[in-house]
Structures are given as C-alpha cells and as structure tokens.
Design an enzyme around this catalytic site. Structure first.
Site, PDB file in Angstrom:
ATOM      1  CG  ASP A  95      -0.266   0.063   2.524  1.00 61.52           C
ATOM      2  OD1 ASP A  95       0.949   0.281   2.553  1.00 61.52           O
ATOM      3  OD2 ASP A  95      -0.944  -0.096   3.552  1.00 61.52           O
ATOM      4  CG  ASP A 269      -5.986  -5.199   2.112  1.00 64.80           C
ATOM      5  OD1 ASP A 269      -5.564  -4.888   3.247  1.00 64.80           O
ATOM      6  OD2 ASP A 269      -6.493  -4.368   1.341  1.00 64.80           O
ATOM      7  CB  CYS A 307     -11.919 -26.601   8.915  1.00 65.65           C
ATOM      8  SG  CYS A 307     -10.363 -25.876   8.352  1.00 65.65           S
ATOM      9  CB  CYS A 309      -6.783 -26.064   8.129  1.00 62.05           C
ATOM     10  SG  CYS A 309      -7.182 -25.718   9.861  1.00 62.05           S
ATOM     11  CB  CYS A 312      -9.559 -28.277  11.794  1.00 59.48           C
ATOM     12  SG  CYS A 312     -10.164 -26.581  12.073  1.00 59.48           S
ATOM     13  CG  HIS A 338      -9.221 -22.279  11.644  1.00 61.53           C
ATOM     14  ND1 HIS A 338      -9.770 -23.338  10.947  1.00 61.53           N
ATOM     15  CD2 HIS A 338     -10.271 -21.454  11.950  1.00 61.53           C
ATOM     16  CE1 HIS A 338     -11.072 -23.182  10.847  1.00 61.53           C
ATOM     17  NE2 HIS A 338     -11.405 -22.048  11.444  1.00 61.53           N
TER      18      HIS A 338
END
Length: 373
Positions: A95, A269, A307, A309, A312, A338
């Site tokens: 930015d 974002d 989930c 991931c 998890c 997560h």
C-alpha cells in the site's frame, strides 16, 4: 512479459457482476477474486512462508509506511527487496502509506506537496508525498504498488471530499511520473470521492485517463454503514475498465467479501482474520467461535468440524483455549493459521461457484450457516 502485470477475465457470472479472472505478475499467477493476507511489517503475523504456501496464499500485502520507518526501505533494498528480505517468492502488494499517515490525526499536516507527520514509534519528524511513497515502494520491490492518496474521513462535507479527491488525482499523476520501475512494478490508482456519486465518477474518470495497471476503491470501510458502502461500490465498479483488476481496500469479513465479489471486485485485503485470531476468535463454517470462552474448556472437538486444515486435524478447542488463556504464542499461531485458511478456502469456493454458475446459491448456503440467515 511486456508488462509487470497481466489480467484476464476468464468467465463472467450470469447472475451478478462477479467475474473469474487471472493475474500474472513477475513472480507468479493466481486466480481472482482473491483475498490477500496482510503482512504489515514484512510478515503475516505469526505465520512463516511455508505455512502461507500450505494454506494457498499467492499474494500478500505489506505496508509502505511501517517498513519506511522500520527497518527502513533502504535496508530492504540492500537485502535484495522484500521478496528476498522476507523469503517470499510469490506476489507482494504494497500500500502507499496514505491510510496510515492520515490515521495519525494530530500527528500529521496535509499540504499540496505531501504530508508532514510524526512517527508513531518515536515522534521523529518525517515527510511523505507521492514521489516519496513511490520511491519507498521502488526500494521495496513489490509486484504491485499503490498511488499515494488521502483517505478522507467519514463523514465529511462535500467540499472537503471534492478538494481531497482532486489532490489525490494530482498526487496520482505525480506518483506515476516518479515510478522508476514501470516494467517490473505495476501501479494502481486509488479512486476516492467519499460517499458522493458525482465525485466518485470524477475521481474514477480522472484516474482512468492516466491508464494505471489497476484501480483500487479507497475511502470505504471507514465507518460508513455497510449498505452505503455497497451502494458506492455498485456505481464505482462500473466506471473502472473491465480489462483492469479492481481492488477494494481494507475489507475482509465474509459478508463484505461476498458483496464485493458480486459487485465485480477482484482483490481484497484486511487484518481482520489475523487480528481476531490474536484475541482468541476463530472463523468457522457455523460462524465465529470465541475460543477463549469458558464453554470450550472441555470441548475436545476441532475449531471447525468441516475444516480440513492442519489445525483442525490435530488440535482441539480445549487445547487452543488453554494456550490462549496461558498467553502462549502457539494459541494465536494456530487460530491465525485456521482463520486465513478458512477465508482462502471460502474465496476458492467463490471462484468455483462463479465457474459453475452458482455464486448466489453458494452465498445463500454460506450465509445460512455462518450468519444464521
């Protein structure tokens, strides 16, 4: 590559303004709509490069203002640029520093040449204008740079917003002329104009005439009602050339991501998923879970039953709550991992739903579980 950024629309949604696209930079290519994890200080808080790749991050955002003050953009340049400095070989967007400078309040003064401000770190005096912002970003070596702009407050008068956006347009031209790396670093213009439709049109048209590589929609998610943000998005997106990527800055809640995509936005974002993780809150398929609450002390199930991931698969709510309550760093790390995985997978499903022609159906399914509506 003849240009530092190539964008193509792969498929348009027949139900909405959404589109499936692809962005290619000098470092990699990825599909849009895309959510970009925020790495303010050249790091996505608590995450390393390997983990970011595991969860599917293809582009991250870093902050010009913060890196200019610490460690200093000249040091980053000596290290070989941000990619080398932080060991990240995929895309980086920086930015302009405008939002951070203007959020300093009484610590800054806006002039035509730029902004005089005091560092939030030590009170030291600094100046940043459009040329300086681009020079810092040139040193950082990001794939996509942002023009220096004034992020006007909400609410603000018509006269204030008119003067502000016109200054932003002048700064955009100065910054574009100052870019030393137009062949390796893309530059986006930032559309301002507050909540006034005619000023948004004027701002967008002025920037489109300058022919930037992409366009950011600034001045939203600054305290205005969500309905107003969506209204401004509706007409602002239509002014941006369809062959250029559209970026909505600072938005990361699931509802705002869906609404932005539906209105034709390609890039997003936000610090939301990492910030709430550090406060002990997880984003799950059934809504937010405040893991630090006592109700999870003996809950040995995953953060999110749906989930897959790493977190998890391997850790329970009870264990993560224990870490959070004990102020162990691992607690914030696990929830951050997560939460980012959750949002990146949600965006992946959004892209697939556009591809399959069922975006609105997926939105309805998601909202019913996440928000209970």
């Amino acid at each position: 590559m003849n240009k530092p950024l190539k964008f193509e629309v792969i498929k348009k949604c027949s139900q909405t303004k959404a589109r499936l696209g692809k962005i290619k930079t000098l470092h990699n290519e990825f599909e849009t709509p895309v959510f970009m994890p925020v790495g303010t200080n050249a790091t996505v808080k608590s995450m390393n490069e390997k983990e970011l790749k595991e969860i599917g991050a293809n582009i991250i955002l870093s902050n010009t203002y913060h890196l200019h003050l610490r460690p200093g953009d000249e040091i980053v340049k000596k290290a070989g640029g941000l990619h080398e400095f932080m060991h990240w070989d995929r895309s980086i967007l920086t930015d302009s520093g405008g939002f951070q400078v203007f959020s300093l309040g009484d610590l800054r003064k806006i002039k035509e040449e730029g902004v005089y401000f005091s560092s939030h770190l030590d009170g030291s005096k600094h100046f940043m204008g459009p040329e300086e912002s681009i020079a810092v970003q040139n040193n950082l070596g990001s794939d996509i740079m942002m023009s220096f702009d004034e992020c006007a407050p909400y609410p603000a008068t018509y006269e204030y917003i008119r003067d502000s956006y016109k200054r932003t347009s002048r700064w955009a031209k100065r910054g574009k002329d100052a870019n030393k790396n137009p062949e390796t670093q893309a530059l986006f213009g930032i559309i301002q104009g507050g909540m006034f439709e005619d000023l948004r049109y004027e701002s967008a048209n002025e920037l489109v005439e300058m022919d930037f590589d992409g366009y950011s929609i600034g001045g939203l998610s600054v305290g205005e009602p969500k309905e107003l943000m969506y209204e401004v998005l509706d007409y602002t997106v239509d002014i941006i050339p369809s062959e250029k990527p559209r970026y909505l800055m600072g938005v990361g809640s699931p509802d705002d991501l869906f609404e932005g995509v539906i209105r034709g936005v390609d890039m997003f974002d936000c610090v939301l998923p990492t910030r709430i993780a550090r406060n002990g809150t997880a984003m799950t398929s059934n809504g937010k879970v405040v893991v630090r609450n006592a109700t999870y002390a003996e809950d040995f199930t995953p953060l999110d039953h749906e989930c897959d991931c790493y977190v998890c698969k391997n850790y329970s709510r009870a264990y993560i709550r224990h870490l959070v309550k004990a102020n162990e760093i691992l607690g914030a790390r696990l929830i951050t991992y997560h939460n980012l995985y959750f949002l990146l997978r949600m965006m992946e499903k959004i892209r697939q739903s556009i591809r399959d022609g069922r975006l609105l159906e997926y939105k309805k399914e998601f909202f019913a579980k996440y928000y209970g509506v």
